[in-house]
Scaffold this active site. Structure first.
Site, PDB file in Angstrom:
ATOM      1  N   ASP A  97      38.314  44.112  52.739  1.00 13.28           N
ATOM      2  CA  ASP A  97      37.128  43.379  53.202  1.00 13.28           C
ATOM      3  C   ASP A  97      35.850  44.098  52.763  1.00 13.28           C
ATOM      4  O   ASP A  97      35.721  45.321  52.934  1.00 13.28           O
ATOM      5  CB  ASP A  97      37.163  43.241  54.726  1.00 13.28           C
ATOM      6  CG  ASP A  97      36.066  42.317  55.243  1.00 13.28           C
ATOM      7  OD1 ASP A  97      35.688  41.375  54.519  1.00 13.28           O
ATOM      8  OD2 ASP A  97      35.596  42.532  56.376  1.00 13.28           O
ATOM      9  N   HIS A  98      34.923  43.318  52.189  1.00 11.53           N
ATOM     10  CA  HIS A  98      33.639  43.845  51.693  1.00 11.53           C
ATOM     11  C   HIS A  98      33.817  44.909  50.607  1.00 11.53           C
ATOM     12  O   HIS A  98      33.007  45.820  50.476  1.00 11.53           O
ATOM     13  CB  HIS A  98      32.766  44.371  52.841  1.00 11.53           C
ATOM     14  CG  HIS A  98      32.158  43.267  53.645  1.00 11.53           C
ATOM     15  ND1 HIS A  98      32.898  42.481  54.490  1.00 11.53           N
ATOM     16  CD2 HIS A  98      30.891  42.795  53.705  1.00 11.53           C
ATOM     17  CE1 HIS A  98      32.110  41.580  55.050  1.00 11.53           C
ATOM     18  NE2 HIS A  98      30.886  41.742  54.581  1.00 11.53           N
ATOM     19  N   CYS A 101      34.481  33.541  36.171  1.00 12.13           N
ATOM     20  CA  CYS A 101      35.173  34.646  36.861  1.00 12.13           C
ATOM     21  C   CYS A 101      35.217  35.904  35.995  1.00 12.13           C
ATOM     22  O   CYS A 101      35.654  36.954  36.451  1.00 12.13           O
ATOM     23  CB  CYS A 101      36.575  34.224  37.300  1.00 12.13           C
ATOM     24  SG  CYS A 101      36.571  33.438  38.925  1.00 12.13           S
ATOM     25  N   HIS A 106      31.496  38.838  41.087  1.00  7.15           N
ATOM     26  CA  HIS A 106      31.050  37.761  41.982  1.00  7.15           C
ATOM     27  C   HIS A 106      31.977  37.797  43.183  1.00  7.15           C
ATOM     28  O   HIS A 106      33.056  38.390  43.132  1.00  7.15           O
ATOM     29  CB  HIS A 106      31.114  36.398  41.276  1.00  7.15           C
ATOM     30  CG  HIS A 106      32.505  36.030  40.887  1.00  7.15           C
ATOM     31  ND1 HIS A 106      33.097  36.503  39.747  1.00  7.15           N
ATOM     32  CD2 HIS A 106      33.448  35.309  41.528  1.00  7.15           C
ATOM     33  CE1 HIS A 106      34.340  36.048  39.686  1.00  7.15           C
ATOM     34  NE2 HIS A 106      34.582  35.336  40.750  1.00  7.15           N
ATOM     35  N   HIS A 113      34.061  36.144  46.728  1.00  5.96           N
ATOM     36  CA  HIS A 113      34.765  35.009  47.332  1.00  5.96           C
ATOM     37  C   HIS A 113      34.936  35.267  48.813  1.00  5.96           C
ATOM     38  O   HIS A 113      35.071  36.411  49.247  1.00  5.96           O
ATOM     39  CB  HIS A 113      36.152  34.822  46.716  1.00  5.96           C
ATOM     40  CG  HIS A 113      36.134  34.322  45.311  1.00  5.96           C
ATOM     41  ND1 HIS A 113      35.890  33.005  44.978  1.00  5.96           N
ATOM     42  CD2 HIS A 113      36.334  34.968  44.135  1.00  5.96           C
ATOM     43  CE1 HIS A 113      35.937  32.867  43.666  1.00  5.96           C
ATOM     44  NE2 HIS A 113      36.201  34.042  43.115  1.00  5.96           N
ATOM     45  N   HIS A 132      35.129  40.363  42.785  1.00  6.81           N
ATOM     46  CA  HIS A 132      36.078  40.672  41.720  1.00  6.81           C
ATOM     47  C   HIS A 132      35.544  40.221  40.363  1.00  6.81           C
ATOM     48  O   HIS A 132      34.524  39.548  40.256  1.00  6.81           O
ATOM     49  CB  HIS A 132      37.463  40.067  41.990  1.00  6.81           C
ATOM     50  CG  HIS A 132      37.566  38.591  41.756  1.00  6.81           C
ATOM     51  ND1 HIS A 132      38.774  37.937  41.704  1.00  6.81           N
ATOM     52  CD2 HIS A 132      36.624  37.634  41.568  1.00  6.81           C
ATOM     53  CE1 HIS A 132      38.569  36.654  41.481  1.00  6.81           C
ATOM     54  NE2 HIS A 132      37.280  36.439  41.407  1.00  6.81           N
ATOM     55  N   GLU A 144      41.256  31.095  47.796  1.00  5.86           N
ATOM     56  CA  GLU A 144      40.122  31.725  47.126  1.00  5.86           C
ATOM     57  C   GLU A 144      38.872  30.849  47.307  1.00  5.86           C
ATOM     58  O   GLU A 144      37.756  31.352  47.435  1.00  5.86           O
ATOM     59  CB  GLU A 144      40.427  31.922  45.642  1.00  5.86           C
ATOM     60  CG  GLU A 144      39.396  32.782  44.933  1.00  5.86           C
ATOM     61  CD  GLU A 144      39.841  33.140  43.533  1.00  5.86           C
ATOM     62  OE1 GLU A 144      40.327  34.265  43.337  1.00  5.86           O
ATOM     63  OE2 GLU A 144      39.726  32.281  42.638  1.00  5.86           O
TER      64      GLU A 144
HETATM   65 NI    NI Z   1      36.468  34.517  41.095  1.00  3.28          NI
END
Ligand code: NI
Length: 138
Positions: free
Chosen positions: A83-84, A37, A43, A45, A18, A128
């Protein structure tokens, strides 16, 4: 008579990328508020998701909810969707809202709430990172 209310939990996991950014702000404002972020190339998580369901024990099954049904529901509604994925680019849910842990928890809640029996209470906890996590509803 059987009206004992019990809380059951299902733990799941997904990876997603995200970027937190407010398009109404300047580059500098976004950097200041969102820090790393806001990295423009995104990047990732490792999200830990805990779905909490509260309800009465069904006297016929002894279950609050059949965990196979709950885990299938999470897989179909949440994991297959997120997911992914790059939450900003690959999902309709975060086209126009910032994919913070808070907003992701609300989106997950709404998706599952629609599919769960109205007699069951639902709460979402989303990690997160190991140290940062949110719950919805409050
Ligand atoms: Ni983040």
């Amino acid at each position: 008579m059987n009206n004992k209310r019990v809380v059951v939990f299902r733990k799941e996991h997904f990876n997603a990328a995200h970027r937190l950014n407010n398009p109404l702000w300047t580059i500098e404002e976004n950097k200041k508020i969102f820090g790393r972020c806001n990295n423009e190339h995104y990047h990732g998580h490792n999200y830990e998701l805990i779905v909490q369901v509260t309800g009465e024990i069904d006297p016929e099954t002894g279950y609050v909810i059949d965990m196979k049904i709950l885990s299938n529901l999470i897989e179909i509604e949440i994991l297959n969707r997120f997911d992914h994925k790059n939450l900003n680019l690959d999902t309709v849910e975060f086209k126009n809202i910032n994919p913070t842990a808070e907003n992701i928890a609300v989106v997950i809640y709404d998706l599952l709430r629609n599919k769960l029996n109205a007699s069951l209470e639902l709460k979402i906890r989303l990690y997160e990172t190991e140290r940062n996590f949110v719950e919805y509803p409050a």
